[in-house]
Write a protein that holds these residues in place. Sequence first.
Motif, mmCIF file in Angstrom:
data_model
loop_
_atom_site.group_PDB
_atom_site.id
_atom_site.type_symbol
_atom_site.label_atom_id
_atom_site.label_comp_id
_atom_site.label_asym_id
_atom_site.label_seq_id
_atom_site.Cartn_x
_atom_site.Cartn_y
_atom_site.Cartn_z
ATOM 1 N N LEU A 256 -39.809 22.191 14.740
ATOM 2 C CA LEU A 256 -38.750 23.128 15.122
ATOM 3 C C LEU A 256 -37.395 22.647 14.606
ATOM 4 N N ARG A 257 -37.122 21.360 14.784
ATOM 5 C CA ARG A 257 -35.849 20.811 14.291
ATOM 6 C C ARG A 257 -35.797 20.865 12.757
ATOM 7 N N THR A 258 -36.914 20.568 12.115
ATOM 8 C CA THR A 258 -36.985 20.674 10.654
ATOM 9 C C THR A 258 -36.625 22.090 10.214
ATOM 10 N N HIS A 259 -37.155 23.063 10.928
ATOM 11 C CA HIS A 259 -36.905 24.470 10.609
ATOM 12 C C HIS A 259 -35.414 24.819 10.764
ATOM 13 N N TYR A 260 -34.822 24.462 11.900
ATOM 14 C CA TYR A 260 -33.423 24.809 12.158
ATOM 15 C C TYR A 260 -32.468 24.111 11.193
ATOM 16 N N ILE A 261 -32.706 22.837 10.917
ATOM 17 C CA ILE A 261 -31.843 22.121 9.979
ATOM 18 C C ILE A 261 -32.002 22.699 8.578
ATOM 19 N N GLY A 262 -33.228 23.001 8.192
ATOM 20 C CA GLY A 262 -33.467 23.601 6.879
ATOM 21 C C GLY A 262 -32.740 24.921 6.712
ATOM 22 N N ILE A 263 -32.795 25.766 7.721
ATOM 23 C CA ILE A 263 -32.098 27.058 7.663
ATOM 24 C C ILE A 263 -30.584 26.848 7.617
ATOM 25 N N ALA A 264 -30.082 25.880 8.393
ATOM 26 C CA ALA A 264 -28.640 25.610 8.400
ATOM 27 C C ALA A 264 -28.172 25.158 7.015
ATOM 28 N N ILE A 265 -28.936 24.278 6.373
ATOM 29 C CA ILE A 265 -28.560 23.793 5.047
ATOM 30 C C ILE A 265 -28.641 24.923 4.029
ATOM 31 N N TRP A 266 -29.686 25.718 4.109
ATOM 32 C CA TRP A 266 -29.811 26.837 3.174
ATOM 33 C C TRP A 266 -28.652 27.825 3.365
ATOM 34 N N GLU A 267 -28.249 28.040 4.595
ATOM 35 C CA GLU A 267 -27.117 28.940 4.881
ATOM 36 C C GLU A 267 -25.826 28.380 4.277
ATOM 37 N N ALA A 268 -25.625 27.075 4.381
ATOM 38 C CA ALA A 268 -24.430 26.458 3.794
ATOM 39 C C ALA A 268 -24.425 26.624 2.272
ATOM 40 N N ILE A 269 -25.585 26.475 1.648
ATOM 41 C CA ILE A 269 -25.687 26.674 0.198
ATOM 42 C C ILE A 269 -25.411 28.134 -0.142
ATOM 43 N N TYR A 270 -25.983 29.036 0.631
ATOM 44 C CA TYR A 270 -25.783 30.473 0.406
ATOM 45 C C TYR A 270 -24.297 30.840 0.543
ATOM 46 N N ASN A 271 -23.640 30.270 1.555
ATOM 47 C CA ASN A 271 -22.203 30.520 1.728
ATOM 48 C C ASN A 271 -21.423 30.080 0.494
ATOM 49 N N SER A 272 -21.806 28.940 -0.076
ATOM 50 C CA SER A 272 -21.104 28.470 -1.269
ATOM 51 C C SER A 272 -21.324 29.415 -2.443
ATOM 52 N N THR A 273 -22.523 29.976 -2.556
ATOM 53 C CA THR A 273 -22.743 30.905 -3.664
ATOM 54 C C THR A 273 -21.955 32.194 -3.457
ATOM 55 N N LEU A 274 -21.687 32.563 -2.215
ATOM 56 C CA LEU A 274 -20.897 33.766 -1.943
ATOM 57 C C LEU A 274 -19.399 33.523 -2.072
ATOM 58 N N HIS A 275 -18.921 32.401 -1.546
ATOM 59 C CA HIS A 275 -17.488 32.147 -1.452
ATOM 60 C C HIS A 275 -16.951 31.209 -2.524
ATOM 61 N N GLY A 276 -17.835 30.510 -3.217
ATOM 62 C CA GLY A 276 -17.381 29.446 -4.095
ATOM 63 C C GLY A 276 -17.223 29.808 -5.548
ATOM 64 N N GLY A 277 -17.572 31.011 -5.918
ATOM 65 C CA GLY A 277 -17.553 31.348 -7.327
ATOM 66 C C GLY A 277 -16.195 31.768 -7.833
ATOM 67 N N GLU B 137 -23.263 30.815 12.828
ATOM 68 C CA GLU B 137 -23.967 30.661 14.100
ATOM 69 C C GLU B 137 -25.256 29.880 13.883
ATOM 70 N N ILE B 138 -25.945 30.152 12.789
ATOM 71 C CA ILE B 138 -27.174 29.419 12.448
ATOM 72 C C ILE B 138 -26.863 27.935 12.255
ATOM 73 N N ILE B 139 -25.780 27.654 11.536
ATOM 74 C CA ILE B 139 -25.399 26.253 11.302
ATOM 75 C C ILE B 139 -25.063 25.576 12.630
ATOM 76 N N PHE B 140 -24.251 26.237 13.465
ATOM 77 C CA PHE B 140 -23.852 25.650 14.747
ATOM 78 C C PHE B 140 -25.059 25.392 15.652
ATOM 79 N N GLU B 141 -26.049 26.300 15.632
ATOM 80 C CA GLU B 141 -27.223 26.160 16.496
ATOM 81 C C GLU B 141 -28.062 24.930 16.163
ATOM 82 N N SER B 142 -27.972 24.453 14.924
ATOM 83 C CA SER B 142 -28.753 23.264 14.561
ATOM 84 C C SER B 142 -28.082 21.976 15.050
ATOM 85 N N LYS B 143 -26.906 22.122 15.657
ATOM 86 C CA LYS B 143 -26.165 21.052 16.327
ATOM 87 C C LYS B 143 -25.745 19.869 15.441
ATOM 88 N N PRO B 144 -25.133 20.162 14.288
ATOM 89 C CA PRO B 144 -24.594 19.036 13.516
ATOM 90 C C PRO B 144 -23.171 18.720 13.947
#
Length: 154
Positions: free
Chosen positions: A45-66, A129-136
Amino acid sequence: MKFFIDIKLPATVNSEEKEEKEKIQIKIFEILTQMIKKFCGNNRLRTHYIGIAIWEAIYNSTLHGGTTEFLEVNIGIGISRHQKKLIFLINDNGNFYRLPLIKEVIKKKDLEKLRNFKPHDKSGGYGFEIIFESKPKIKILNGTLCLIWEKARN
């Protein structure tokens, strides 16, 4: 164990380039997943949540970083000595994480303000919200988003 990836992709792609871009993203996610699994052990479960949080951070960079020409994203992930912390860093050639408002609302985990910040209509802040839920622990240093997860104490 640490690794860093520097990705440079055109901002707009044709269908063949899109396929290649997706293959690169899948390969990156496979590498990241190995690191996350090593850190989380049997806690799927933790692997899943952290994985989604990291993927979301990468996705945000592709949206906002270009820019209009190309997107450059630098990704780093590592496990601290004795596997007590998983550290993920992402930096792009945009200014999203440099904006004082964004830095402040991320620090305070103020989802309402993030939802009202609408550079696009895809998630409207729900991705964070996904990133925050993984509690980093979250830090933004010189435009680099740092997500740090600590291993649960037994």
